[in-house]
Design a protein around this motif. Structure first.
Motif, PDB file in Angstrom:
ATOM      1  N   THR A 233      10.517  -8.850 -24.181  1.00 38.86           N
ATOM      2  CA  THR A 233       9.730  -8.520 -23.213  1.00 38.86           C
ATOM      3  C   THR A 233       8.856  -7.085 -23.719  1.00 38.86           C
ATOM      4  OG1 THR A 233      11.011  -9.300 -21.402  1.00 38.86           O
ATOM      5  CG2 THR A 233       9.698  -7.403 -20.732  1.00 38.86           C
TER       6      THR A 233
ATOM      7  N   ARG B 190       1.048 -17.962 -26.252  1.00 40.58           N
ATOM      8  CA  ARG B 190       0.746 -19.148 -26.402  1.00 40.58           C
ATOM      9  C   ARG B 190      -0.272 -19.573 -27.299  1.00 40.58           C
ATOM     10  NH1 ARG B 190      -0.864 -18.738 -21.529  1.00 40.58           N
ATOM     11  NH2 ARG B 190      -3.126 -18.123 -21.800  1.00 40.58           N
TER      12      ARG B 190
ATOM     13  N   GLU C 174      14.401 -14.098 -25.532  1.00 39.96           N
ATOM     14  CA  GLU C 174      12.842 -13.701 -25.016  1.00 39.96           C
ATOM     15  C   GLU C 174      12.777 -12.271 -25.307  1.00 39.96           C
ATOM     16  OE1 GLU C 174      11.314 -13.717 -20.806  1.00 39.96           O
ATOM     17  OE2 GLU C 174      11.648 -15.689 -21.708  1.00 39.96           O
TER      18      GLU C 174
ATOM     19  N   GLU D   6       1.184 -13.064 -22.795  1.00 47.74           N
ATOM     20  CA  GLU D   6       1.726 -14.331 -22.625  1.00 47.74           C
ATOM     21  C   GLU D   6       0.627 -15.063 -23.152  1.00 47.74           C
ATOM     22  OE1 GLU D   6       4.333 -15.570 -20.854  1.00 47.74           O
ATOM     23  OE2 GLU D   6       5.163 -13.620 -20.916  1.00 47.74           O
TER      24      GLU D   6
ATOM     25  N   ASP E 134      -3.366  -9.963 -23.396  1.00 47.61           N
ATOM     26  CA  ASP E 134      -2.600 -10.559 -22.705  1.00 47.61           C
ATOM     27  C   ASP E 134      -1.336 -10.906 -23.463  1.00 47.61           C
ATOM     28  OD1 ASP E 134      -1.342 -12.551 -21.146  1.00 47.61           O
ATOM     29  OD2 ASP E 134      -2.604 -12.480 -19.971  1.00 47.61           O
TER      30      ASP E 134
END
Length: 130
Positions: A8, A59, A6, A55, A53
């Motif tokens: 960030t 997606r 992951e 996130e 965004d």
């Protein structure tokens, strides 16, 4: 199976955004999926300040990868041709020219996209994207 790493993005992350442009339709699509929020416009119609965004962008990348696994490359190219076009109705010849693919490949893929309810056949050789 190992978990994917992951990443960030924080206030310490240095981001560089290149110049570019998108159509009103693309802006609306990015806003509708929550990727883009325009905060201010310049007097010339450009964007001065925008929020992206991460996130929602991740997606969208996942969904794009999923699309590639269930649709043929020709189908994706056809849908991209409609996305790039100012028109929502195109002929088989126009699509073949835009995608630089043979009309026979385009015709087969157009039939599949009609079956999948992604396009509507208006008349022989003419298709509409909703």
């Amino acid at each position: 199976m190992s978990q994917p790493k992951e990443y960030t993005i924080s206030d310490k992350t240095e981001l560089e955004i290149g110049e570019g442009s998108f159509t009103a339709q693309e802006k609306n699509a990015l806003q509708s999926v929550g990727v883009l929020s325009v905060k201010s416009y310049s007097s010339s119609g450009g964007v001065n300040k925008a929020y992206i965004d991460i996130e929602a962008l991740a997606r969208m990348a996942f969904e794009h990868d999923l699309l590639r696994s269930v649709a043929s490359r020709v189908e994706i190219d056809i849908l991209e041709a409609f996305r790039r076009s100012d028109e929502n109705t195109l002929t088989t010849s126009e699509i073949a020219s835009m995608t630089e693919r043979p009309k026979s490949s385009i015709s087969r893929a157009l039939s599949q996209l009609v079956e999948k309810n992604k396009l509507t056949k208006v008349q022989a050789g003419v298709y509409r994207h909703p």
